[in-house]
Design an enzyme around this catalytic site. Structure first.
Site, PDB file in Angstrom:
ATOM      1  N   ASP A 121       0.848  -1.195   0.000  1.00  0.00           N
ATOM      2  CA  ASP A 121       0.000   0.000   0.000  1.00  0.00           C
ATOM      3  C   ASP A 121       0.885   1.247   0.000  1.00  0.00           C
ATOM      4  OD1 ASP A 121      -2.335  -1.485   0.164  1.00  0.00           O
ATOM      5  OD2 ASP A 121      -2.679  -1.090   2.293  1.00  0.00           O
ATOM      6  N   ARG A 170      -1.272  -0.748  -8.362  1.00  0.00           N
ATOM      7  CA  ARG A 170      -2.624  -0.271  -8.041  1.00  0.00           C
ATOM      8  C   ARG A 170      -2.616   1.253  -8.189  1.00  0.00           C
ATOM      9  NH1 ARG A 170      -3.831  -0.903  -2.115  1.00  0.00           N
ATOM     10  NH2 ARG A 170      -4.422  -3.052  -2.596  1.00  0.00           N
ATOM     11  N   GLY A 174      -5.679   8.438  -3.624  1.00  0.00           N
ATOM     12  CA  GLY A 174      -4.851   8.818  -2.471  1.00  0.00           C
ATOM     13  C   GLY A 174      -5.734   9.337  -1.357  1.00  0.00           C
TER      14      GLY A 174
HETATM   15  P1  FDA Z   1     -14.305   9.382  -4.646  1.00  0.00           P
HETATM   16  O1  FDA Z   1     -13.642   9.815  -3.400  1.00  0.00           O
HETATM   17  O2  FDA Z   1     -14.766  10.421  -5.586  1.00  0.00           O
HETATM   18  O3  FDA Z   1     -15.487   8.408  -4.287  1.00  0.00           O
HETATM   19  C1  FDA Z   1     -16.505   8.048  -5.208  1.00  0.00           C
HETATM   20  C2  FDA Z   1     -17.708   7.585  -4.403  1.00  0.00           C
HETATM   21  O4  FDA Z   1     -17.391   6.362  -3.724  1.00  0.00           O
HETATM   22  C3  FDA Z   1     -18.098   8.546  -3.306  1.00  0.00           C
HETATM   23  O5  FDA Z   1     -19.000   9.498  -3.760  1.00  0.00           O
HETATM   24  C4  FDA Z   1     -18.688   7.642  -2.237  1.00  0.00           C
HETATM   25  O6  FDA Z   1     -20.026   7.372  -2.560  1.00  0.00           O
HETATM   26  C5  FDA Z   1     -17.921   6.362  -2.391  1.00  0.00           C
HETATM   27  N1  FDA Z   1     -16.795   6.212  -1.446  1.00  0.00           N
HETATM   28  C6  FDA Z   1     -15.485   6.402  -1.717  1.00  0.00           C
HETATM   29  N2  FDA Z   1     -14.722   6.085  -0.643  1.00  0.00           N
HETATM   30  C7  FDA Z   1     -15.574   5.687   0.326  1.00  0.00           C
HETATM   31  C8  FDA Z   1     -15.407   5.214   1.670  1.00  0.00           C
HETATM   32  N3  FDA Z   1     -14.201   5.071   2.232  1.00  0.00           N
HETATM   33  N4  FDA Z   1     -16.517   4.893   2.368  1.00  0.00           N
HETATM   34  C9  FDA Z   1     -17.744   5.005   1.833  1.00  0.00           C
HETATM   35  N5  FDA Z   1     -17.965   5.430   0.562  1.00  0.00           N
HETATM   36  C10 FDA Z   1     -16.902   5.770  -0.175  1.00  0.00           C
HETATM   37  N6  FDA Z   1      -5.354   5.215  -0.745  1.00  0.00           N
HETATM   38  C11 FDA Z   1      -4.043   5.411  -0.468  1.00  0.00           C
HETATM   39  O7  FDA Z   1      -3.648   6.544  -0.196  1.00  0.00           O
HETATM   40  N7  FDA Z   1      -3.175   4.358  -0.464  1.00  0.00           N
HETATM   41  C12 FDA Z   1      -3.568   3.090  -0.757  1.00  0.00           C
HETATM   42  O8  FDA Z   1      -2.736   2.178  -0.763  1.00  0.00           O
HETATM   43  C13 FDA Z   1      -4.940   2.879  -1.062  1.00  0.00           C
HETATM   44  N8  FDA Z   1      -5.416   1.642  -1.357  1.00  0.00           N
HETATM   45  C14 FDA Z   1      -6.697   1.494  -1.828  1.00  0.00           C
HETATM   46  C15 FDA Z   1      -7.138   0.253  -2.274  1.00  0.00           C
HETATM   47  C16 FDA Z   1      -8.387   0.120  -2.838  1.00  0.00           C
HETATM   48  C17 FDA Z   1      -8.819  -1.222  -3.343  1.00  0.00           C
HETATM   49  C18 FDA Z   1      -9.236   1.258  -2.948  1.00  0.00           C
HETATM   50  C19 FDA Z   1     -10.579   1.152  -3.617  1.00  0.00           C
HETATM   51  C20 FDA Z   1      -8.834   2.465  -2.460  1.00  0.00           C
HETATM   52  C21 FDA Z   1      -7.560   2.603  -1.894  1.00  0.00           C
HETATM   53  N9  FDA Z   1      -7.144   3.812  -1.384  1.00  0.00           N
HETATM   54  C22 FDA Z   1      -5.819   3.985  -1.058  1.00  0.00           C
HETATM   55  C23 FDA Z   1      -8.116   4.903  -1.142  1.00  0.00           C
HETATM   56  C24 FDA Z   1      -8.206   5.824  -2.332  1.00  0.00           C
HETATM   57  O9  FDA Z   1      -7.020   6.550  -2.450  1.00  0.00           O
HETATM   58  C25 FDA Z   1      -9.373   6.810  -2.203  1.00  0.00           C
HETATM   59  O10 FDA Z   1      -9.227   7.580  -1.045  1.00  0.00           O
HETATM   60  C26 FDA Z   1     -10.747   6.175  -2.162  1.00  0.00           C
HETATM   61  O11 FDA Z   1     -10.832   5.084  -3.041  1.00  0.00           O
HETATM   62  C27 FDA Z   1     -11.807   7.213  -2.583  1.00  0.00           C
HETATM   63  O12 FDA Z   1     -11.577   7.657  -3.905  1.00  0.00           O
HETATM   64  P2  FDA Z   1     -12.479   7.216  -5.156  1.00  0.00           P
HETATM   65  O13 FDA Z   1     -11.566   7.049  -6.324  1.00  0.00           O
HETATM   66  O14 FDA Z   1     -13.273   6.029  -4.813  1.00  0.00           O
HETATM   67  O15 FDA Z   1     -13.339   8.474  -5.516  1.00  0.00           O
END
Ligand code: FDA
Length: 298
Positions: A121, A170, A174
């Site tokens: 990660d 991945r 962030g």
């Molecule tokens: P966005 O924030 O725009 O979210 C889109 C929609 O998804 C939101 O409107 C909401 O409905 C829903 N949503 C998103 N996150 C949610 C949550 N936590 N709880 C409830 N609903 C939520 N970051 C990092 O810094 N280092 C890492 O190693 C990882 N690893 C990682 C693995 C995986 C499999 C995922 C999916 C995410 C990560 N992340 C991460 C977190 C990532 O950086 C990011 O903060 C979240 O995925 C939210 O960003 P989105 O791209 O989903 O878009």
């Protein structure tokens, strides 16, 4: 940060533990390895892959890092014993990065030696260089089954993506709040950087874990992999447990690989509070999601 997010974050420590537990139950498999085994088996039965994360708080002693490494070995034993389609995601600080990079390296090596894929990660920007360096060292030492993470919010990421040709990466937005000189704060700027980084990774022949719940980005990613004529085994989508399940199910039904991030551990309470306080936007998402479930049709 909206007023609602700010208020939720301020009130969090006053929220009774059982309430936090109930709110986080959707996003965390449980406190025991047996919980993670059950959740991963259920996901596999639905055709979803998993990556398992052992929750840990900040460590201050090598023995704590070694205990986390041992917990991962137990996870790998369980994956083997149950025949689960899963890998693991580790955090280098939990494995000792800030105490001694060599300790973190030895711990990752011990975990990766089992042969299952190990995703490193990405944590806050104070660890980006050290994480990429350790990843490169491990690959140079012949470990094929390790991958890393890039964060689209960071301005450096397209450059990092170009330097990672052939890797298993991945790509996420962030989660950490970073200073403006290092990171984009604007929502659309992060999206644009995500698309550019994805292009750079695909151009470099990387296997990309497209980690997002942002439907707009999912559409862009589908277009990109389609334009390149990639087969369903040449990339995967990744989502967090309990988040945007409908979007994930749709991707799966359309024939794409979907991996779910499954955190578990006794530190679920500290982890939930810390993550919510680190990034209050998440508190807002959970509040909105909980309201949606309590008030259907809202
Ligand atoms: P966005 O924030 O725009 O979210 C889109 C929609 O998804 C939101 O409107 C909401 O409905 C829903 N949503 C998103 N996150 C949610 C949550 N936590 N709880 C409830 N609903 C939520 N970051 C990092 O810094 N280092 C890492 O190693 C990882 N690893 C990682 C693995 C995986 C499999 C995922 C999916 C995410 C990560 N992340 C991460 C977190 C990532 O950086 C990011 O903060 C979240 O995925 C939210 O960003 P989105 O791209 O989903 O878009």
């Amino acid at each position: 940060m909206s007023l609602l997010d700010k208020t939720i974050v301020r009130l969090l420590p006053a929220v009774p533990r059982p309430v936090v537990r109930r709110l986080s139950a959707r996003y965390i498999a449980g406190s025991e390895l047996s919980d993670a085994r059950r959740v991963v088996a259920d996901l596999n039965a639905e055709g979803k892959l998993a990556t398992v994360d052992v929750l840990g708080e900040e460590i201050t002693r090598p023995a704590e890092a070694e205990a986390i490494a041992r917990a991962y070995l137990d996870v790998l034993d369980a994956i083997d014993a149950d025949g689960l389609d899963a890998n693991v995601s580790v955090k280098l600080t939990g494995l000792g990065l800030k105490l001694d990079p060599e300790l973190a390296r030895a711990n990752v090596e011990a975990i990766a030696a089992r042969g299952t894929f190990v995703r490193i990660d990405m944590e806050d920007s104070s660890t980006t260089d050290a994480t990429l360096e350790l990843y490169r060292d491990l690959r140079a030492a012949g470990l094929e089954n390790v991958g890393v993470v890039l964060q689209a919010a960071l301005k450096r990421t397209v450059g990092d993506a170009r330097a990672l040709a052939g890797a298993n990466v991945r790509l996420c937005k962030g989660i950490y709040l970073e200073p403006p000189e290092l990171a984009f704060r604007d929502f659309e700027a992060v999206r644009a950087n995500y698309v550019e980084a994805l292009d750079a990774l695909l151009e470099g022949g990387c296997y990309v874990g497209i980690a997002t719940h942002d439907e707009w980005l999912v559409v862009q990613a589908l277009r990109k992999v389609g334009q390149r004529g990639l087969g369903a085994h040449e990339y995967e989508f990744q989502m967090l447990l309990g988040v945007q399940t409908r979007l994930g199910d749709r991707l799966l039904a359309e024939g794409h690989r979907l991996r779910i991030y499954v955190p578990f551990g006794r530190q679920w309470y500290e982890y939930s509070l810390r993550r919510l306080q680190e990034n209050p936007k998440v508190a807002g998402y959970i509040a909105a999601d909980t309201l949606n479930r309590l008030v259907p049709g809202r």
